[in-house]
Scaffold this active site. Sequence first.
Site, PDB file in Angstrom:
ATOM      1  N   VAL A 185     -10.966  11.791 -19.171  1.00  0.00           N
ATOM      2  CA  VAL A 185     -11.214  10.536 -19.633  1.00  0.00           C
ATOM      3  C   VAL A 185      -9.875  10.243 -20.755  1.00  0.00           C
ATOM      4  O   VAL A 185      -9.916   9.263 -21.447  1.00  0.00           O
ATOM      5  CB  VAL A 185     -12.519  10.535 -20.561  1.00  0.00           C
ATOM      6  CG1 VAL A 185     -13.473  10.541 -19.695  1.00  0.00           C
ATOM      7  CG2 VAL A 185     -12.691  11.624 -21.498  1.00  0.00           C
ATOM      8  N   HIS A 211     -15.493   9.721 -14.996  1.00  0.00           N
ATOM      9  CA  HIS A 211     -16.339   9.817 -16.128  1.00  0.00           C
ATOM     10  C   HIS A 211     -15.841   8.998 -17.244  1.00  0.00           C
ATOM     11  O   HIS A 211     -16.407   9.330 -18.356  1.00  0.00           O
ATOM     12  CB  HIS A 211     -16.262  11.346 -16.467  1.00  0.00           C
ATOM     13  CG  HIS A 211     -16.899  12.478 -15.652  1.00  0.00           C
ATOM     14  ND1 HIS A 211     -16.932  13.624 -15.621  1.00  0.00           N
ATOM     15  CD2 HIS A 211     -17.945  12.374 -14.591  1.00  0.00           C
ATOM     16  CE1 HIS A 211     -17.689  14.468 -14.803  1.00  0.00           C
ATOM     17  NE2 HIS A 211     -18.050  13.487 -14.168  1.00  0.00           N
ATOM     18  N   SER A 261     -14.028  23.817 -13.662  1.00  0.00           N
ATOM     19  CA  SER A 261     -14.682  24.925 -13.601  1.00  0.00           C
ATOM     20  C   SER A 261     -15.966  24.725 -12.505  1.00  0.00           C
ATOM     21  O   SER A 261     -16.424  26.036 -12.219  1.00  0.00           O
ATOM     22  CB  SER A 261     -15.410  25.152 -14.745  1.00  0.00           C
ATOM     23  OG  SER A 261     -16.219  24.083 -15.361  1.00  0.00           O
TER      24      SER A 261
HETATM   25  P1  OAD Z   1     -14.086  22.716 -17.978  1.00  0.00           P
HETATM   26  O1  OAD Z   1     -13.955  23.101 -19.447  1.00  0.00           O
HETATM   27  O2  OAD Z   1     -15.681  23.257 -17.658  1.00  0.00           O
HETATM   28  O3  OAD Z   1     -13.330  23.589 -17.047  1.00  0.00           O
HETATM   29  C1  OAD Z   1     -11.887  23.665 -17.382  1.00  0.00           C
HETATM   30  C2  OAD Z   1     -11.254  24.438 -16.231  1.00  0.00           C
HETATM   31  O4  OAD Z   1      -9.835  24.551 -16.352  1.00  0.00           O
HETATM   32  C3  OAD Z   1     -11.634  26.228 -16.466  1.00  0.00           C
HETATM   33  O5  OAD Z   1     -12.029  26.647 -15.198  1.00  0.00           O
HETATM   34  C4  OAD Z   1     -10.360  26.795 -16.868  1.00  0.00           C
HETATM   35  O6  OAD Z   1     -10.218  28.169 -16.464  1.00  0.00           O
HETATM   36  C5  OAD Z   1      -9.208  25.936 -16.254  1.00  0.00           C
HETATM   37  N1  OAD Z   1      -7.896  25.913 -17.106  1.00  0.00           N
HETATM   38  C6  OAD Z   1      -7.802  25.833 -18.375  1.00  0.00           C
HETATM   39  N2  OAD Z   1      -6.587  25.648 -18.839  1.00  0.00           N
HETATM   40  C7  OAD Z   1      -5.890  25.536 -17.507  1.00  0.00           C
HETATM   41  C8  OAD Z   1      -4.633  25.536 -17.200  1.00  0.00           C
HETATM   42  N3  OAD Z   1      -3.433  25.415 -18.018  1.00  0.00           N
HETATM   43  N4  OAD Z   1      -4.229  25.478 -15.888  1.00  0.00           N
HETATM   44  C9  OAD Z   1      -5.263  25.461 -14.742  1.00  0.00           C
HETATM   45  N5  OAD Z   1      -6.370  25.650 -15.159  1.00  0.00           N
HETATM   46  C10 OAD Z   1      -6.914  25.779 -16.476  1.00  0.00           C
HETATM   47  O7  OAD Z   1     -13.708  21.293 -17.819  1.00  0.00           O
HETATM   48  P2  OAD Z   1     -14.311  20.373 -16.474  1.00  0.00           P
HETATM   49  O8  OAD Z   1     -14.629  21.160 -15.269  1.00  0.00           O
HETATM   50  O9  OAD Z   1     -13.343  19.059 -16.310  1.00  0.00           O
HETATM   51  O10 OAD Z   1     -18.069  15.910 -18.650  1.00  0.00           O
HETATM   52  O11 OAD Z   1     -15.637  19.808 -16.980  1.00  0.00           O
HETATM   53  C11 OAD Z   1     -16.363  18.989 -16.038  1.00  0.00           C
HETATM   54  C12 OAD Z   1     -17.155  18.129 -16.976  1.00  0.00           C
HETATM   55  O12 OAD Z   1     -17.890  18.863 -17.957  1.00  0.00           O
HETATM   56  C13 OAD Z   1     -16.432  17.134 -17.992  1.00  0.00           C
HETATM   57  O13 OAD Z   1     -15.650  16.171 -17.283  1.00  0.00           O
HETATM   58  C14 OAD Z   1     -17.306  16.869 -18.932  1.00  0.00           C
HETATM   59  C15 OAD Z   1     -17.964  17.874 -19.164  1.00  0.00           C
HETATM   60  O14 OAD Z   1     -19.012  17.805 -19.782  1.00  0.00           O
HETATM   61  C16 OAD Z   1     -18.664  14.642 -19.210  1.00  0.00           C
HETATM   62  O15 OAD Z   1     -18.332  14.714 -20.485  1.00  0.00           O
HETATM   63  C17 OAD Z   1     -19.652  13.707 -18.536  1.00  0.00           C
END
Ligand code: OAD
Length: 241
Positions: free
Chosen positions: A95, A111, A180
Amino acid sequence: MTADRKPKIVALTGAGVSAESGIMTFRDSGGLWENHAVSDVATPEGFARNPKLVWNFYRERYRKAIEASPNPGHYALSRIEEMFGERFWLITQNVDGLHQRAGSHNVLEMHGSLHTCFCTDCLRHYPTKEILDQNPIPYCSACGAMLRPDIVWFGEIPYHLDKIEVLLQNCDIFLVIGTSGAVYPAAGFVMTTKYMGARTLGFNLEKPLNSNFFDEFVQGKTGDTLPQYVKRLEQAYCNTD
Ligand code: OAD
Protein backbone atom coordinates in the site's frame (compact mmCIF):
# COMPACT_ATOMS: atom_id res chain seq x y z
CA MET A 1 11.34 -11.01 -31.16
CA THR A 2 8.17 -9.12 -32.04
CA ALA A 3 6.02 -7.80 -29.21
CA ASP A 4 3.15 -10.22 -29.84
CA ARG A 5 5.44 -13.23 -29.32
CA LYS A 6 6.58 -12.05 -25.94
CA PRO A 7 5.04 -13.98 -23.04
CA LYS A 8 2.38 -12.40 -20.86
CA ILE A 9 3.88 -11.89 -17.43
CA VAL A 10 2.06 -11.17 -14.18
CA ALA A 11 3.84 -10.44 -10.91
CA LEU A 12 2.41 -10.52 -7.39
CA THR A 13 4.38 -8.52 -4.86
CA GLY A 14 4.29 -8.36 -1.07
CA ALA A 15 6.03 -6.53 1.73
CA GLY A 16 9.41 -8.19 1.03
CA VAL A 17 9.94 -6.08 -2.10
CA SER A 18 9.77 -2.89 -0.03
CA ALA A 19 11.90 -4.21 2.87
CA GLU A 20 15.11 -2.84 1.32
CA SER A 21 13.45 0.58 1.15
CA GLY A 22 13.17 0.49 4.93
CA ILE A 23 9.45 -0.35 5.05
CA MET A 24 8.67 -2.95 7.70
CA THR A 25 7.21 -6.29 6.62
CA PHE A 26 4.35 -7.85 8.59
CA ARG A 27 5.43 -11.31 9.70
CA ASP A 28 9.24 -11.20 9.85
CA SER A 29 10.85 -10.85 13.25
CA GLY A 30 10.31 -7.21 14.31
CA GLY A 31 7.54 -6.91 11.68
CA LEU A 32 4.41 -4.80 12.05
CA TRP A 33 2.23 -7.60 13.40
CA GLU A 34 4.66 -8.27 16.24
CA ASN A 35 3.84 -4.92 17.86
CA HIS A 36 0.26 -4.35 16.74
CA ALA A 37 -2.77 -6.57 17.08
CA VAL A 38 -4.27 -7.22 13.63
CA SER A 39 -7.74 -7.12 15.20
CA ASP A 40 -7.07 -3.57 16.50
CA VAL A 41 -5.59 -1.90 13.42
CA ALA A 42 -6.58 -4.00 10.40
CA THR A 43 -10.26 -4.85 10.81
CA PRO A 44 -13.47 -2.80 10.44
CA GLU A 45 -14.34 -3.79 14.02
CA GLY A 46 -11.05 -2.41 15.32
CA PHE A 47 -11.72 0.88 13.52
CA ALA A 48 -15.24 1.08 14.99
CA ARG A 49 -13.81 0.48 18.50
CA ASN A 50 -10.93 2.93 18.34
CA PRO A 51 -10.63 5.08 15.18
CA LYS A 52 -8.00 7.28 16.79
CA LEU A 53 -5.61 4.37 17.32
CA VAL A 54 -6.21 3.17 13.75
CA TRP A 55 -5.60 6.65 12.28
CA ASN A 56 -2.39 7.03 14.29
CA PHE A 57 -1.17 3.70 12.92
CA TYR A 58 -1.88 4.54 9.26
CA ARG A 59 -0.75 8.16 9.52
CA GLU A 60 2.62 6.85 10.74
CA ARG A 61 2.78 4.24 7.96
CA TYR A 62 1.93 6.93 5.38
CA ARG A 63 4.75 9.15 6.67
CA LYS A 64 7.23 6.25 6.47
CA ALA A 65 6.06 5.43 2.92
CA ILE A 66 6.57 8.96 1.61
CA GLU A 67 9.99 9.21 3.27
CA ALA A 68 11.09 5.92 1.66
CA SER A 69 12.52 5.57 -1.85
CA PRO A 70 12.04 2.74 -4.35
CA ASN A 71 14.86 0.16 -4.38
CA PRO A 72 16.42 -1.86 -7.25
CA GLY A 73 13.66 -4.50 -6.90
CA HIS A 74 10.96 -1.90 -7.67
CA TYR A 75 13.00 -0.51 -10.56
CA ALA A 76 13.55 -4.00 -11.99
CA LEU A 77 9.76 -4.47 -12.15
CA SER A 78 9.24 -1.13 -13.87
CA ARG A 79 11.93 -2.16 -16.37
CA ILE A 80 9.90 -5.33 -17.14
CA GLU A 81 6.91 -3.09 -17.93
CA GLU A 82 9.14 -1.01 -20.19
CA MET A 83 10.12 -4.18 -22.09
CA PHE A 84 6.73 -5.92 -22.17
CA GLY A 85 4.26 -3.03 -22.11
CA GLU A 86 0.65 -4.22 -21.71
CA ARG A 87 1.92 -7.82 -21.59
CA PHE A 88 3.16 -7.16 -18.05
CA TRP A 89 0.93 -6.45 -15.05
CA LEU A 90 1.81 -6.04 -11.44
CA ILE A 91 -0.56 -7.05 -8.67
CA THR A 92 0.60 -5.72 -5.35
CA GLN A 93 -0.50 -6.33 -1.79
CA ASN A 94 1.61 -3.32 -0.82
CA VAL A 95 0.00 0.00 0.00
CA ASP A 96 3.12 2.18 -0.02
CA GLY A 97 3.01 3.42 -3.65
CA LEU A 98 6.68 2.60 -4.27
CA HIS A 99 6.02 0.64 -7.47
CA GLN A 100 4.41 3.68 -9.08
CA ARG A 101 7.21 5.92 -7.84
CA ALA A 102 9.68 3.54 -9.55
CA GLY A 103 7.82 4.11 -12.83
CA SER A 104 5.34 1.20 -12.97
CA HIS A 105 1.92 2.04 -14.42
CA ASN A 106 0.24 -1.34 -14.85
CA VAL A 107 -0.26 -1.77 -11.11
CA LEU A 108 -3.29 -3.17 -9.29
CA GLU A 109 -3.22 -2.32 -5.58
CA MET A 110 -5.38 -5.14 -4.29
CA HIS A 111 -5.09 -4.13 -0.61
CA GLY A 112 -5.67 -0.42 -1.21
CA SER A 113 -3.32 2.50 -0.73
CA LEU A 114 -1.92 4.63 2.07
CA HIS A 115 -2.14 7.59 -0.30
CA THR A 116 -5.93 7.81 -0.27
CA CYS A 117 -8.73 7.62 2.25
CA PHE A 118 -12.50 7.79 1.96
CA CYS A 119 -15.64 8.87 3.77
CA THR A 120 -17.34 6.14 5.79
CA ASP A 121 -20.72 7.61 4.78
CA CYS A 122 -20.72 9.22 1.32
CA LEU A 123 -17.59 7.31 0.13
CA ARG A 124 -15.94 10.46 -1.26
CA HIS A 125 -12.21 9.88 -1.68
CA TYR A 126 -9.42 12.22 -0.51
CA PRO A 127 -5.65 12.22 -0.98
CA THR A 128 -4.15 11.40 2.43
CA LYS A 129 -1.75 14.35 2.15
CA GLU A 130 -4.74 16.73 2.21
CA ILE A 131 -6.17 15.45 5.50
CA LEU A 132 -2.92 14.72 7.31
CA ASP A 133 -3.18 17.78 9.56
CA GLN A 134 -6.65 16.87 10.84
CA ASN A 135 -5.88 15.26 14.18
CA PRO A 136 -6.69 12.82 15.61
CA ILE A 137 -9.48 11.82 13.20
CA PRO A 138 -10.16 13.42 9.80
CA TYR A 139 -13.74 14.16 8.72
CA CYS A 140 -15.41 14.50 5.31
CA SER A 141 -15.68 18.12 4.15
CA ALA A 142 -18.79 17.22 2.12
CA CYS A 143 -20.94 15.36 4.64
CA GLY A 144 -19.08 15.58 7.96
CA ALA A 145 -18.74 11.82 8.55
CA MET A 146 -15.50 10.17 9.64
CA LEU A 147 -12.89 9.32 7.01
CA ARG A 148 -11.11 5.97 7.01
CA PRO A 149 -7.86 4.80 5.41
CA ASP A 150 -8.31 3.28 1.93
CA ILE A 151 -6.88 -0.03 3.12
CA VAL A 152 -8.55 -3.39 2.63
CA TRP A 153 -8.85 -4.80 6.12
CA PHE A 154 -9.30 -8.40 7.18
CA GLY A 155 -12.89 -9.42 6.50
CA GLU A 156 -13.16 -7.03 3.51
CA ILE A 157 -12.98 -7.91 -0.17
CA PRO A 158 -9.73 -7.02 -1.98
CA TYR A 159 -9.88 -4.62 -4.93
CA HIS A 160 -9.66 -5.48 -8.66
CA LEU A 161 -10.47 -9.19 -8.25
CA ASP A 162 -12.29 -9.39 -11.60
CA LYS A 163 -9.37 -7.97 -13.54
CA ILE A 164 -6.90 -10.05 -11.51
CA GLU A 165 -8.78 -13.25 -12.36
CA VAL A 166 -8.51 -12.51 -16.08
CA LEU A 167 -4.79 -11.78 -15.78
CA LEU A 168 -4.16 -14.98 -13.82
CA GLN A 169 -6.08 -17.13 -16.30
CA ASN A 170 -4.16 -15.73 -19.26
CA CYS A 171 -0.55 -15.28 -18.18
CA ASP A 172 2.38 -17.37 -19.40
CA ILE A 173 4.71 -16.51 -16.53
CA PHE A 174 3.69 -15.73 -12.95
CA LEU A 175 6.16 -14.18 -10.52
CA VAL A 176 5.57 -14.32 -6.75
CA ILE A 177 7.77 -11.76 -5.05
CA GLY A 178 8.49 -11.01 -1.38
CA THR A 179 5.31 -12.41 0.10
CA SER A 180 4.92 -15.03 2.82
CA GLY A 181 1.93 -16.81 1.25
CA ALA A 182 -0.05 -16.38 4.45
CA VAL A 183 -2.92 -14.18 3.28
CA TYR A 184 -5.64 -15.25 0.85
CA PRO A 185 -6.82 -14.73 -1.80
CA ALA A 186 -3.35 -13.51 -2.91
CA ALA A 187 -1.64 -16.63 -1.56
CA GLY A 188 -3.80 -18.77 -3.87
CA PHE A 189 -2.98 -16.93 -7.11
CA VAL A 190 0.07 -19.13 -7.77
CA MET A 191 -2.14 -22.23 -7.62
CA THR A 192 -4.53 -20.81 -10.23
CA THR A 193 -1.73 -19.83 -12.61
CA LYS A 194 0.07 -23.16 -12.22
CA TYR A 195 -3.10 -25.13 -12.92
CA MET A 196 -3.69 -22.93 -15.97
CA GLY A 197 -0.25 -23.89 -17.30
CA ALA A 198 1.83 -20.80 -16.54
CA ARG A 199 5.45 -21.08 -15.50
CA THR A 200 5.65 -19.98 -11.85
CA LEU A 201 8.67 -18.44 -10.16
CA GLY A 202 9.11 -17.37 -6.55
CA PHE A 203 11.56 -14.69 -5.32
CA ASN A 204 11.92 -14.51 -1.56
CA LEU A 205 14.39 -14.51 1.30
CA GLU A 206 13.07 -17.87 2.45
CA LYS A 207 10.62 -20.39 1.00
CA PRO A 208 7.09 -19.11 1.56
CA LEU A 209 4.19 -21.32 2.66
CA ASN A 210 2.90 -21.88 -0.90
CA SER A 211 6.31 -22.67 -2.45
CA ASN A 212 5.18 -26.17 -3.57
CA PHE A 213 3.51 -24.42 -6.47
CA PHE A 214 6.71 -22.79 -7.77
CA ASP A 215 8.42 -24.24 -10.83
CA GLU A 216 11.50 -22.29 -9.82
CA PHE A 217 12.49 -20.63 -6.55
CA VAL A 218 15.07 -17.83 -6.47
CA GLN A 219 16.28 -17.26 -2.93
CA GLY A 220 17.68 -13.91 -1.86
CA LYS A 221 16.91 -10.22 -1.53
CA THR A 222 14.71 -8.93 -4.32
CA GLY A 223 17.01 -5.92 -4.68
CA ASP A 224 19.57 -8.45 -6.01
CA THR A 225 17.47 -11.23 -7.53
CA LEU A 226 15.01 -9.13 -9.56
CA PRO A 227 17.64 -7.12 -11.49
CA GLN A 228 19.30 -10.47 -12.32
CA TYR A 229 15.99 -11.85 -13.54
CA VAL A 230 15.48 -8.77 -15.72
CA LYS A 231 18.80 -9.56 -17.42
CA ARG A 232 17.50 -13.08 -18.16
CA LEU A 233 14.36 -11.60 -19.72
CA GLU A 234 16.38 -9.10 -21.73
CA GLN A 235 18.56 -11.90 -23.13
CA ALA A 236 15.60 -14.15 -23.89
CA TYR A 237 13.17 -11.64 -25.37
CA CYS A 238 14.80 -8.33 -26.15
CA ASN A 239 17.94 -9.34 -27.98
CA THR A 240 18.10 -7.06 -30.98
CA ASP A 241 20.98 -8.97 -32.71
P1 OAD B 1 4.79 -10.71 5.09
O1 OAD B 1 5.42 -9.87 6.14
O2 OAD B 1 3.83 -11.76 5.54
O3 OAD B 1 5.91 -11.47 4.24
C1 OAD B 1 7.02 -10.79 3.69
C2 OAD B 1 7.92 -11.82 3.02
O4 OAD B 1 8.98 -11.13 2.41
C3 OAD B 1 8.53 -12.85 3.97
O5 OAD B 1 8.36 -14.16 3.42
C4 OAD B 1 10.01 -12.47 4.02
O6 OAD B 1 10.85 -13.60 4.14
C5 OAD B 1 10.19 -11.82 2.67
N1 OAD B 1 11.27 -10.81 2.61
C6 OAD B 1 11.67 -9.93 3.56
N2 OAD B 1 12.65 -9.12 3.08
C7 OAD B 1 12.88 -9.52 1.80
C8 OAD B 1 13.77 -9.10 0.76
N3 OAD B 1 14.64 -8.09 0.94
N4 OAD B 1 13.72 -9.76 -0.42
C9 OAD B 1 12.86 -10.79 -0.61
N5 OAD B 1 12.00 -11.24 0.31
C10 OAD B 1 12.00 -10.60 1.51
O7 OAD B 1 4.12 -9.71 4.04
P2 OAD B 1 3.04 -10.02 2.91
O8 OAD B 1 3.16 -11.41 2.41
O9 OAD B 1 3.10 -8.91 1.94
O10 OAD B 1 -2.49 -7.21 4.45
O11 OAD B 1 1.70 -9.88 3.74
C11 OAD B 1 0.48 -10.05 3.07
C12 OAD B 1 -0.57 -9.19 3.72
O12 OAD B 1 -0.62 -9.48 5.11
C13 OAD B 1 -0.30 -7.70 3.67
O13 OAD B 1 -0.71 -7.10 2.45
C14 OAD B 1 -1.10 -7.18 4.81
C15 OAD B 1 -0.75 -8.22 5.84
O14 OAD B 1 -1.66 -8.45 6.84
C16 OAD B 1 -3.33 -6.29 4.93
O15 OAD B 1 -2.98 -5.40 5.68
C17 OAD B 1 -4.73 -6.46 4.43
